[in-house]
Write an enzyme that holds these catalytic residues in place. Structure first.
Site, PDB file in Angstrom:
ATOM      1  N   ARG A   1       5.623   0.657   4.233  1.00  0.00           N
ATOM      2  CA  ARG A   1       5.367   2.112   3.610  1.00  0.00           C
ATOM      3  C   ARG A   1       5.284   2.865   4.829  1.00  0.00           C
ATOM      4  O   ARG A   1       4.094   3.321   4.945  1.00  0.00           O
ATOM      5  CB  ARG A   1       5.279   2.553   2.626  1.00  0.00           C
ATOM      6  CG  ARG A   1       5.383   2.917   1.394  1.00  0.00           C
ATOM      7  CD  ARG A   1       4.578   3.082   0.068  1.00  0.00           C
ATOM      8  NE  ARG A   1       3.793   3.549   0.195  1.00  0.00           N
ATOM      9  CZ  ARG A   1       2.645   3.527  -0.817  1.00  0.00           C
ATOM     10  NH1 ARG A   1       3.554   3.766  -1.873  1.00  0.00           N
ATOM     11  NH2 ARG A   1       1.538   4.249  -0.756  1.00  0.00           N
TER      12      ARG A   1
ATOM     13  N   THR B   1       5.870   9.864   4.639  1.00  0.00           N
ATOM     14  CA  THR B   1       7.053  10.132   3.459  1.00  0.00           C
ATOM     15  C   THR B   1       7.152   8.865   2.438  1.00  0.00           C
ATOM     16  O   THR B   1       7.673   9.290   1.515  1.00  0.00           O
ATOM     17  CB  THR B   1       8.061   9.757   4.205  1.00  0.00           C
ATOM     18  OG1 THR B   1       7.695   8.328   5.566  1.00  0.00           O
ATOM     19  CG2 THR B   1       8.164  10.560   6.170  1.00  0.00           C
TER      20      THR B   1
ATOM     21  N   ASP C   1      -5.322  -0.700  -1.076  1.00  0.00           N
ATOM     22  CA  ASP C   1      -3.785  -1.289  -0.709  1.00  0.00           C
ATOM     23  C   ASP C   1      -4.189  -2.848  -0.387  1.00  0.00           C
ATOM     24  O   ASP C   1      -5.134  -3.656  -0.013  1.00  0.00           O
ATOM     25  CB  ASP C   1      -4.385  -0.319   0.845  1.00  0.00           C
ATOM     26  CG  ASP C   1      -3.236  -1.426   1.715  1.00  0.00           C
ATOM     27  OD1 ASP C   1      -2.812  -2.361   1.878  1.00  0.00           O
ATOM     28  OD2 ASP C   1      -2.806   0.168   2.490  1.00  0.00           O
TER      29      ASP C   1
ATOM     30  N   ASP D   1      -3.894  -4.207   2.981  1.00  0.00           N
ATOM     31  CA  ASP D   1      -5.092  -4.071   3.583  1.00  0.00           C
ATOM     32  C   ASP D   1      -6.252  -5.543   3.104  1.00  0.00           C
ATOM     33  O   ASP D   1      -7.268  -5.583   3.682  1.00  0.00           O
ATOM     34  CB  ASP D   1      -6.145  -2.697   3.816  1.00  0.00           C
ATOM     35  CG  ASP D   1      -5.308  -2.569   5.098  1.00  0.00           C
ATOM     36  OD1 ASP D   1      -4.900  -2.792   5.258  1.00  0.00           O
ATOM     37  OD2 ASP D   1      -5.664  -0.595   4.297  1.00  0.00           O
TER      38      ASP D   1
HETATM   39  C1  PRP Z   1       2.688  -2.204   0.031  1.00  0.00           C
HETATM   40  C2  PRP Z   1       3.125  -3.209  -1.157  1.00  0.00           C
HETATM   41  C3  PRP Z   1       4.774  -2.731  -1.066  1.00  0.00           C
HETATM   42  C4  PRP Z   1       4.989  -1.252  -1.071  1.00  0.00           C
HETATM   43  C5  PRP Z   1       4.944  -1.105  -2.089  1.00  0.00           C
HETATM   44  O1  PRP Z   1       2.639  -2.369   1.365  1.00  0.00           O
HETATM   45  O2  PRP Z   1       2.183  -4.690  -0.793  1.00  0.00           O
HETATM   46  O3  PRP Z   1       5.329  -3.579   0.115  1.00  0.00           O
HETATM   47  O4  PRP Z   1       3.518  -1.173  -0.674  1.00  0.00           O
HETATM   48  O5  PRP Z   1       4.785   0.450  -1.872  1.00  0.00           O
HETATM   49  P1  PRP Z   1       6.127   1.300  -3.001  1.00  0.00           P
HETATM   50  O6  PRP Z   1       6.100   0.465  -4.253  1.00  0.00           O
HETATM   51  O7  PRP Z   1       5.559   2.465  -2.889  1.00  0.00           O
HETATM   52  O8  PRP Z   1       6.896   0.667  -1.318  1.00  0.00           O
HETATM   53  P2  PRP Z   1       2.440  -1.583   2.711  1.00  0.00           P
HETATM   54  O9  PRP Z   1       3.617  -0.484   2.898  1.00  0.00           O
HETATM   55  O10 PRP Z   1       1.631  -0.877   2.109  1.00  0.00           O
HETATM   56  O11 PRP Z   1       2.425  -2.550   3.783  1.00  0.00           O
HETATM   57  P3  PRP Z   1       1.337  -3.886   4.288  1.00  0.00           P
HETATM   58  O12 PRP Z   1       2.590  -4.761   2.874  1.00  0.00           O
HETATM   59  O13 PRP Z   1       1.978  -4.122   5.205  1.00  0.00           O
HETATM   60  O14 PRP Z   1       0.787  -3.572   4.243  1.00  0.00           O
HETATM   61  N1  URA Z   2       1.157  -0.333  -1.654  1.00  0.00           N
HETATM   62  C1  URA Z   2      -0.366  -0.913  -1.775  1.00  0.00           C
HETATM   63  O1  URA Z   2      -1.051  -1.809  -1.395  1.00  0.00           O
HETATM   64  N2  URA Z   2      -0.941  -0.388  -3.332  1.00  0.00           N
HETATM   65  C2  URA Z   2      -0.759   0.597  -3.886  1.00  0.00           C
HETATM   66  O2  URA Z   2      -1.888   1.317  -4.457  1.00  0.00           O
HETATM   67  C3  URA Z   2       0.777   1.576  -3.971  1.00  0.00           C
HETATM   68  C4  URA Z   2       1.371   0.684  -2.928  1.00  0.00           C
END
Ligand code: PRP
Ligand code: URA
Length: 209
Positions: A104, A108, A200, A203
């Site tokens: 994400r 944006t 997150d 993370d």
């Molecule tokens: C997080 C999570 C989802 C997304 C959810 O991933 O694991 O994939 O955010 O958010 P959304 O519903 O608003 O799209 P992130 O983009 O942080 O990537 P990561 O898993 O690599 O940390």
């Molecule tokens: N992605 C995450 O990992 N946590 C949130 O709360 C939203 C998006």
């Protein structure tokens, strides 16, 4: 219309509290995410079709049940979805695993696809798209767009924590997809994080804060 199911089993609620707690470290977070994924896999598999099979017990011939129907593909949305794969494979060990890389954009909040690798014949299979978080819904919608483009049609989305905003977006974009979540939380904050949420997920799973 697909259904939205909140699996509020006491064991799941207890384990969710552990991973929501900011003092839970990476090792425990990772272990408990897998434990919850295992419990969700048990619930998701409740509807798997069965067929009759004749066997012989040590005493008699007997007609019993075995799993029938579509072969399962678990589809983690990278990175955080990977944290649920081993727990789900514990219960569905013959499942194949397809990967969708999606992050994400922090400015944006739009999802960006960076990797996809799927098994063949998706039309024949039961797809379980897994990601701990359903926040704005952008990542889930884009991941499901990507697998539908490759022929998938029988799809469930399995997550740990969902925001009402994300559930609405996913249901509007993909009304055929069932959503199974361990919790339906209150709302998103202005940065698109789920409240109360767990922070997150990627993370916390991989220690990259
Ligand atoms: C997080 C999570 C989802 C997304 C959810 O991933 O694991 O994939 O955010 O958010 P959304 O519903 O608003 O799209 P992130 O983009 O942080 O990537 P990561 O898993 O690599 O940390
Ligand atoms: N992605 C995450 O990992 N946590 C949130 O709360 C939203 C998006």
């Amino acid at each position: 219309m697909g259904k939205v199911e909140v699996i509020n089993h006491p064991l799941i609620q207890h384990k969710l509290t552990i991973i929501r707690d900011k003092s839970t470290g990476t090792k425990d977070f990772r272990e408990v995410v897998n434990e919850i994924a295992r419990l969700l896999a048990y619930e998701v598999s409740r509807e798997m079709p069965l067929e009759d099979v004749e066997i012989e017990t040590p005493l008699v011939k007997s007609v019993q049940k075995q799993l029938a129907g579509k072969k399962v593909v678990i589809v983690p949305i990278l990175r955080a979805g990977l944290g649920m794969v081993d727990g789900m494979l514990d219960l569905i060990p013959a499942a194949k695993v397809g990967h969708v890389g999606m992050y994400r954009d922090h400015e944006t909040m739009e999802p960006v696809e960076y990797f996809i690798k799927m098994p063949s014949d998706l039309a024949e299979r039961q797809m379980l798209v897994v990601d701990p978080m359903l926040a704005t819904g952008g990542s889930a919608v884009a991941a499901i767009d990507a697998i539908k483009k490759r022929g998938a049609s029988n799809i469930k989305f399995v997550c740990l924590v969902a925001a009402p905003e994300g559930v609405k977006v996913l249901r509007e974009a993909h009304p055929d997809v069932d959503i199974i979540t361990a919790s339906l939380d209150e709302r998103l904050n202005e940065k698109g994080y789920i409240l109360p949420g767990l922070g997150d997920a990627g993370d916390r799973l991989y220690g990259t804060m």
